[in-house]
Design a protein around this motif. Sequence first.
Motif, mmCIF file in Angstrom:
data_model
loop_
_atom_site.group_PDB
_atom_site.id
_atom_site.type_symbol
_atom_site.label_atom_id
_atom_site.label_comp_id
_atom_site.label_asym_id
_atom_site.label_seq_id
_atom_site.Cartn_x
_atom_site.Cartn_y
_atom_site.Cartn_z
ATOM 1 N N GLY A 79 4.735 7.247 -9.549
ATOM 2 C CA GLY A 79 4.388 7.552 -10.583
ATOM 3 C C GLY A 79 3.830 7.913 -11.630
ATOM 4 O O GLY A 79 2.643 7.286 -12.355
ATOM 5 N N VAL A 80 2.794 7.928 -10.333
ATOM 6 C CA VAL A 80 0.892 7.812 -10.904
ATOM 7 C C VAL A 80 0.615 9.192 -11.865
ATOM 8 O O VAL A 80 -0.641 9.060 -12.187
ATOM 9 C CB VAL A 80 -0.526 7.807 -9.667
ATOM 10 N N ASN A 81 1.363 10.589 -11.417
ATOM 11 C CA ASN A 81 1.011 11.546 -11.906
ATOM 12 C C ASN A 81 1.055 12.109 -13.077
ATOM 13 O O ASN A 81 1.885 10.936 -14.284
ATOM 14 C CB ASN A 81 2.187 13.163 -11.353
ATOM 15 N N CYS A 82 0.944 12.399 -13.946
ATOM 16 C CA CYS A 82 0.292 12.536 -15.801
ATOM 17 C C CYS A 82 0.457 14.276 -16.659
ATOM 18 O O CYS A 82 -0.718 14.179 -15.366
ATOM 19 C CB CYS A 82 -0.293 11.123 -16.146
ATOM 20 N N THR A 83 1.391 14.819 -16.657
ATOM 21 C CA THR A 83 0.987 15.753 -17.298
ATOM 22 C C THR A 83 1.426 15.907 -18.623
ATOM 23 O O THR A 83 2.456 15.070 -19.077
ATOM 24 C CB THR A 83 1.658 16.996 -16.441
ATOM 25 N N ILE A 84 0.730 16.175 -19.417
ATOM 26 C CA ILE A 84 0.690 17.376 -20.637
ATOM 27 C C ILE A 84 0.790 18.219 -20.794
ATOM 28 O O ILE A 84 0.102 19.050 -20.919
ATOM 29 C CB ILE A 84 0.521 16.323 -21.691
ATOM 30 N N ARG A 85 2.225 19.287 -21.057
ATOM 31 C CA ARG A 85 2.234 19.914 -21.181
ATOM 32 C C ARG A 85 1.693 20.663 -22.899
ATOM 33 O O ARG A 85 1.746 19.920 -24.457
ATOM 34 C CB ARG A 85 3.142 21.352 -21.642
ATOM 35 N N LEU A 86 0.941 21.243 -23.681
ATOM 36 C CA LEU A 86 0.448 21.772 -25.132
ATOM 37 C C LEU A 86 0.853 23.524 -25.562
ATOM 38 O O LEU A 86 0.494 24.190 -25.053
ATOM 39 C CB LEU A 86 -0.809 21.505 -25.837
ATOM 40 N N GLU A 87 1.717 23.256 -25.964
ATOM 41 C CA GLU A 87 1.923 24.396 -26.573
ATOM 42 C C GLU A 87 1.284 24.853 -28.101
ATOM 43 O O GLU A 87 2.583 24.318 -29.119
ATOM 44 C CB GLU A 87 3.704 25.004 -26.574
ATOM 45 N N ARG A 88 0.695 25.894 -28.514
ATOM 46 C CA ARG A 88 1.003 26.464 -29.541
ATOM 47 C C ARG A 88 1.324 27.550 -30.196
ATOM 48 O O ARG A 88 0.904 28.587 -29.353
ATOM 49 C CB ARG A 88 -0.818 26.498 -30.114
#
Length: 168
Positions: free
Chosen positions: A123-132
């Motif tokens: 579990g080392v991956n990290c993603t954050i989706r930002l939707e404006r």
Amino acid sequence: MRRLFSPFRSLVAAITLLCAASVGAQTLDTKFSCSQVGDDGGDRITYADSGEIHLDGSDVKTFRWESAIFRSTHGYDCDIDEEDGLQAEVRSNGSSGNSAAWRVALKDGATARAKRGYNFERGVNCTIRLERTGNTVKMLPTCPALCGSRLNFSELSIDLDSGVCRYE
């Protein structure tokens, strides 16, 4: 002679406005601080998030997000910022100029995790989706193990005009 240049100037002005709208659609500049108290099966739970994000296309100018969940017996928090080695990519969202989307990810999840003192490999991956969309930004994280072995960040929406947050 004056008539020949007038349409040309109008065309240049229209192209300039169009380019400015496109660039503006790929820019995000916000600060936020949110909290909400709720109930999780009879246990009081408090969510607290704060941060500052400035993205200019795929350039991460500033990215700081602290997210915490507190229960009556324990709590945990996690934070992420540009020192963790972040990269952003602009995502196509197929919408008009008042919306944009990004995917922010760790360049090297294992290194970021090791800097934090966590040494197991899963579990080392990290993603954050930002939707404006208009004046609202949705933050959709998938960072299951950056600061431990569970979900580390809360999914939330922020009204950019009022600063009001809504936890999803």
